[in-house]
Design a protein around this motif. Structure first.
Motif, short mmCIF file in Angstrom:
data_model
loop_
_atom_site.label_atom_id
_atom_site.label_comp_id
_atom_site.label_asym_id
_atom_site.label_seq_id
_atom_site.Cartn_x
_atom_site.Cartn_y
_atom_site.Cartn_z
N TRP A 187 0.82 -1.20 0.00
CA TRP A 187 0.00 0.00 0.00
C TRP A 187 0.86 1.26 0.00
CZ3 TRP A 187 -4.22 1.64 -1.77
CH2 TRP A 187 -4.73 2.88 -1.38
N SER A 188 1.95 1.25 0.75
CA SER A 188 2.80 2.44 0.80
C SER A 188 3.41 2.75 -0.56
CB SER A 188 3.89 2.29 1.85
OG SER A 188 4.70 1.18 1.56
N HIS A 189 3.72 1.73 -1.33
CA HIS A 189 4.27 1.93 -2.68
C HIS A 189 3.16 2.34 -3.65
CE1 HIS A 189 6.12 0.66 -6.55
NE2 HIS A 189 7.18 1.20 -5.99
N LEU A 190 2.01 1.75 -3.50
CA LEU A 190 0.89 1.98 -4.41
C LEU A 190 0.22 3.33 -4.21
CD1 LEU A 190 -1.14 0.88 -6.49
CD2 LEU A 190 -2.29 -0.27 -4.60
N GLN A 191 0.11 3.75 -2.99
CA GLN A 191 -0.63 4.97 -2.64
C GLN A 191 -0.16 6.19 -3.44
OE1 GLN A 191 -0.37 5.92 1.52
NE2 GLN A 191 -2.31 7.01 1.49
N GLY A 192 1.13 6.40 -3.52
CA GLY A 192 1.66 7.54 -4.27
C GLY A 192 1.38 7.46 -5.76
N LYS A 193 1.42 6.25 -6.29
CA LYS A 193 1.17 6.07 -7.73
C LYS A 193 -0.30 6.31 -8.08
CE LYS A 193 4.96 3.11 -8.88
NZ LYS A 193 5.33 2.53 -10.14
N LEU A 194 -1.19 6.11 -7.13
CA LEU A 194 -2.62 6.28 -7.39
C LEU A 194 -3.10 7.72 -7.25
CD1 LEU A 194 -4.19 3.16 -5.65
CD2 LEU A 194 -3.87 3.57 -8.10
N GLN A 195 -2.33 8.56 -6.59
CA GLN A 195 -2.74 9.94 -6.34
C GLN A 195 -3.30 10.66 -7.57
OE1 GLN A 195 -2.79 12.01 -3.62
NE2 GLN A 195 -2.40 10.33 -2.22
#
Length: 94
Positions: A81-89
């Motif tokens: 989630w920590s890696h994915l969260q920024g990419k989804l912004q």
């Protein structure tokens, strides 16, 4: 927003985090089985999320090509989630 998730057997807390972020619908394709060109992107998909550390190169290429044909954005990420969260912004603001 509707997300098609490709890869990973277990999604852990990612579905609940996606729901909290505003995703209304999720479909998951594990990507473990041998596949051919018959992978179908569900109708009404807004974004394709690919967990790159859990799928074969062949599946990644098929998804990438089909997403391009359908003019759908694709996010490649680790299953974290920590890696994915920024990419989804950029997509969650829409």
């Amino acid at each position: 927003m509707s997300v098609f998730i490709v890869g990973a057997d277990d999604l852990g807390n990612i579905p609940s985090n996606l729901s909290k972020a505003g995703v209304k619908s999720m479909r998951h394709f594990k990507g473990r089985k041998r596949v051919s060109e018959d992978i179908q992107i569900p109708a009404n998909t807004d974004l394709i999320l690919v967990f790159s550390d859990y799928i074969s190169h062949n599946i990644a290429e098929i998804i990438k090509r089909k997403a391009k044909e359908a003019s759908l954005p694709v996010v490649f990420s680790k299953r974290s989630w920590s890696h994915l969260q920024g990419k989804l912004q950029p997509f969650m603001a829409n």
